[in-house]
Design a protein around this motif. Structure first.
Motif, mmCIF file in Angstrom:
data_model
loop_
_atom_site.group_PDB
_atom_site.id
_atom_site.type_symbol
_atom_site.label_atom_id
_atom_site.label_comp_id
_atom_site.label_asym_id
_atom_site.label_seq_id
_atom_site.Cartn_x
_atom_site.Cartn_y
_atom_site.Cartn_z
ATOM 1 N N ARG A 137 0.859 -1.186 0.000
ATOM 2 C CA ARG A 137 0.000 0.000 0.000
ATOM 3 C C ARG A 137 0.892 1.232 0.000
ATOM 4 O O ARG A 137 1.750 1.388 0.874
ATOM 5 N N VAL A 138 0.685 2.116 -0.993
ATOM 6 C CA VAL A 138 1.569 3.259 -1.199
ATOM 7 C C VAL A 138 0.769 4.547 -0.999
ATOM 8 O O VAL A 138 -0.154 4.852 -1.765
ATOM 9 N N HIS B 161 7.418 6.271 -2.181
ATOM 10 C CA HIS B 161 8.117 5.584 -3.268
ATOM 11 C C HIS B 161 8.340 4.113 -2.895
ATOM 12 O O HIS B 161 8.876 3.820 -1.827
ATOM 13 N N TYR B 162 7.940 3.228 -3.803
ATOM 14 C CA TYR B 162 8.181 1.795 -3.642
ATOM 15 C C TYR B 162 8.960 1.300 -4.850
ATOM 16 O O TYR B 162 8.549 1.504 -5.990
ATOM 17 N N ILE C 255 -1.882 1.876 -5.051
ATOM 18 C CA ILE C 255 -1.399 3.252 -4.931
ATOM 19 C C ILE C 255 -2.586 4.113 -4.499
ATOM 20 O O ILE C 255 -3.450 4.456 -5.312
ATOM 21 N N ALA D 40 2.414 9.527 -5.871
ATOM 22 C CA ALA D 40 3.173 8.360 -5.403
ATOM 23 C C ALA D 40 3.813 7.637 -6.581
ATOM 24 O O ALA D 40 3.416 7.797 -7.740
ATOM 25 N N ALA E 238 5.475 3.707 -7.784
ATOM 26 C CA ALA E 238 5.658 2.276 -7.519
ATOM 27 C C ALA E 238 6.283 1.622 -8.741
ATOM 28 O O ALA E 238 5.693 1.633 -9.830
ATOM 29 N N VAL F 33 -1.368 -3.794 -10.430
ATOM 30 C CA VAL F 33 -1.159 -2.449 -9.891
ATOM 31 C C VAL F 33 -2.444 -1.655 -10.038
ATOM 32 O O VAL F 33 -2.991 -1.524 -11.142
ATOM 33 N N HIS G 172 -4.181 2.053 -9.501
ATOM 34 C CA HIS G 172 -3.988 3.493 -9.298
ATOM 35 C C HIS G 172 -5.270 4.089 -8.742
ATOM 36 O O HIS G 172 -6.324 4.035 -9.395
ATOM 37 N N CYS H 208 0.194 9.925 -10.279
ATOM 38 C CA CYS H 208 1.063 8.854 -9.781
ATOM 39 C C CYS H 208 1.730 8.122 -10.936
ATOM 40 O O CYS H 208 1.272 8.169 -12.082
ATOM 41 N N SER I 269 3.621 4.353 -12.154
ATOM 42 C CA SER I 269 3.970 2.952 -11.920
ATOM 43 C C SER I 269 4.731 2.409 -13.116
ATOM 44 O O SER I 269 4.509 2.824 -14.254
ATOM 45 N N THR J 277 -2.433 9.729 -14.314
ATOM 46 C CA THR J 277 -1.695 8.491 -14.063
ATOM 47 C C THR J 277 -0.694 8.253 -15.186
ATOM 48 O O THR J 277 -1.000 8.438 -16.366
#
Length: 432
Positions: free
Chosen positions: A240-241, A246-247, A267, A272, A274, A297, A299, A304, A306, A335
């Motif tokens: 969970r972001v 940042h992951y 996310i 954020a 990922a 994933v 969003h 964000c 990814s 996104t």
């Protein structure tokens, strides 16, 4: 819909082979809830949509298939020269004698078996919760099995910028070991940590990791799955972001009969990031090799990013699978989602199956996905050979170039160099 009797029998046989642990009331409730989910879903079979490319039979039978022990000889081990806090598990059981002292500034580290016996602990808000959330819209019964029956693992809370990585080392010493490990990680607001993982863990390995990132937290994950030829493993990462967190995760896999790595990333905050990446090298000559990356994933926040970057190099009948999905929910505007899966087949006997997916319910997004499968570039190979490079070395150079995009997802230069060194050693051993 009622489960077929064969699936019920399979699930009950697996449950009967395990013992449900007991601990604090909240832990018992989490386990019983997971067991209820497992019985409602039933263990997976090859007829399930998300398992149609990978036969889960060896992951679901009551008794783990035997796996001969692998002797790496005098080979240098990955991360060996990295300054790190070492935590060792032998066939899925924490080994205090081989581990470092579990203390490091900016970190709180506990053994899961101790935490689950504690009446009040911050982990009670996470254990099994992210896994439960990750069951929708796709059932992941092997993760529910883990939450119900895992007795060991590590619980980590990062409260500041941690000075060195935490290194989880998994040793395999029994040909019949059947290990379930469950890790819970919380990175607080503004904190940052790196988690390293290495080793084969057991003859059969089921691992579940729940990672919760608070706003502006940063989490780096670099994993090298062991070179045991006969091991079987399924891993789940539920992440969970939050806002501006940042992951980053990278996995290197070499050898193994069967490996399935699942990433479920949610996310939930704005701004954020990922990234999840992987490099797999499979040679079916010494043993079967089947490698499956399955990623979902979601969003939910605005603005964000990814990335999913997966590369596989396969030969001698090895097989690879990639299933990746980007889901953009309503309101998740701006996104930026990127997904690429590619396979390099070094012979005509190896196979790669890919299922990339996009599902978008917002109108201001930039999302792309792609998948390719091919052989070594003959023109590039000829170019290197014409300059005096022998065929094997030239092939290895092109393999490393092919994997570069995935490896570049590792931010830390020292860790990236260490992974590259391991790849070069693997290629050199193959030439031998």
């Amino acid at each position: 819909m009622a489960l077929a009797q064969a699936r019920i029998d399979l699930t009950e046989a697996r449950i009967a082979a395990l013992e449900l642990p007991h601990g604090a009331n909240w832990a018992n409730e989490a386990r019983h809830t997971a067991l209820t989910r497992l019985r409602a879903m039933g263990l997976p079979t090859a007829r399930d949509e998300y398992w149609k490319y990978t036969n889960p039979a060896e992951l679901t039978v009551a008794d783990a298939p035997a796996a001969a022990l692998f002797d790496p000889g005098q080979d240098r081990r990955v991360f060996e020269d990295i300054d790190r806090l070492k935590i060792v598990f032998v066939d899925g059981v924490f080994d205090a004698a081989q581990s470092d002292d579990l203390s490091l500034e900016g970190l709180e580290i506990s053994r899961l078996t101790d935490v689950l016996k504690t009446d009040i602990h911050w982990a009670m808000e996470l254990y099994g919760h992210l896994e439960t959330h990750g069951q929708d819209p796709v059932a992941r019964p092997l993760a529910a099995l883990n939450t119900a029956f895992a007795t060991d693992g590590i619980v980590i809370r990062a409260t500041g910028r941690v000075s060195k990585p935490v290194s989880l080392i998994y040793l395999h010493q029994s040909e019949t070991s059947d290990a379930l490990l469950h890790h819970v990680i919380r990175v607080e607001e503004g904190a940052e940590m790196t988690l390293l993982e290495q080793g084969p863990a057991a003859a059969r390995f089921n691992k579940c990791t729940e990672v919760d990132l608070a706003p502006t937290a940063r989490f780096h994950h670099i994993r090298a799955q062991g070179r045991d030829h006969a091991r079987r493993a399924v891993t789940h990462s539920f992440v969970r972001v939050a806002e501006a967190a940042h992951y980053k995760s990278f996995t290197l896999t070499c050898n193994g009969v069967l490996t399935r790595n699942e990433h479920v990333i949610d996310i939930v905050g704005d701004n954020a990031v990922a990234h999840v990446a992987g490099a797999a090298l499979g040679d079916g000559k010494r043993a079967e090799f089947h490698h499956d990356d399955t990623v979902f994933v979601t969003h939910r926040g605005e603005d964000c990013e990814s990335r999913q970057v997966f590369k596989k190099v396969l030969r001698n009948g090895a097989s690879g699978v990639f299933q990746g999905k980007i889901l953009v929910t309503p309101g998740a505007q701006k996104t930026d989602g990127y997904q690429i899966s590619q396979a390099l087949l070094l012979d005509d006997d190896s196979t790669f199956l890919a299922k990339p997916e996009l599902e978008i319910y917002a109108d201001d997004v930039k999302c792309s996905h792609g998948s390719t499968t091919g052989a070594i570039d003959e023109e590039a190979l000829f170019y290197l050979r014409s300059r005096g490079v022998d065929h094997s070395t030239a092939t290895d150079l092109l393999v490393l170039a092919f994997l570069a995009e995935a490896i570049d997802e590792i931010e830390d230069e020292t860790l990236r160099a260490d992974i590259l060194a391991q790849l070069e050693l693997w290629l050199a051993r193959r030439r031998g």
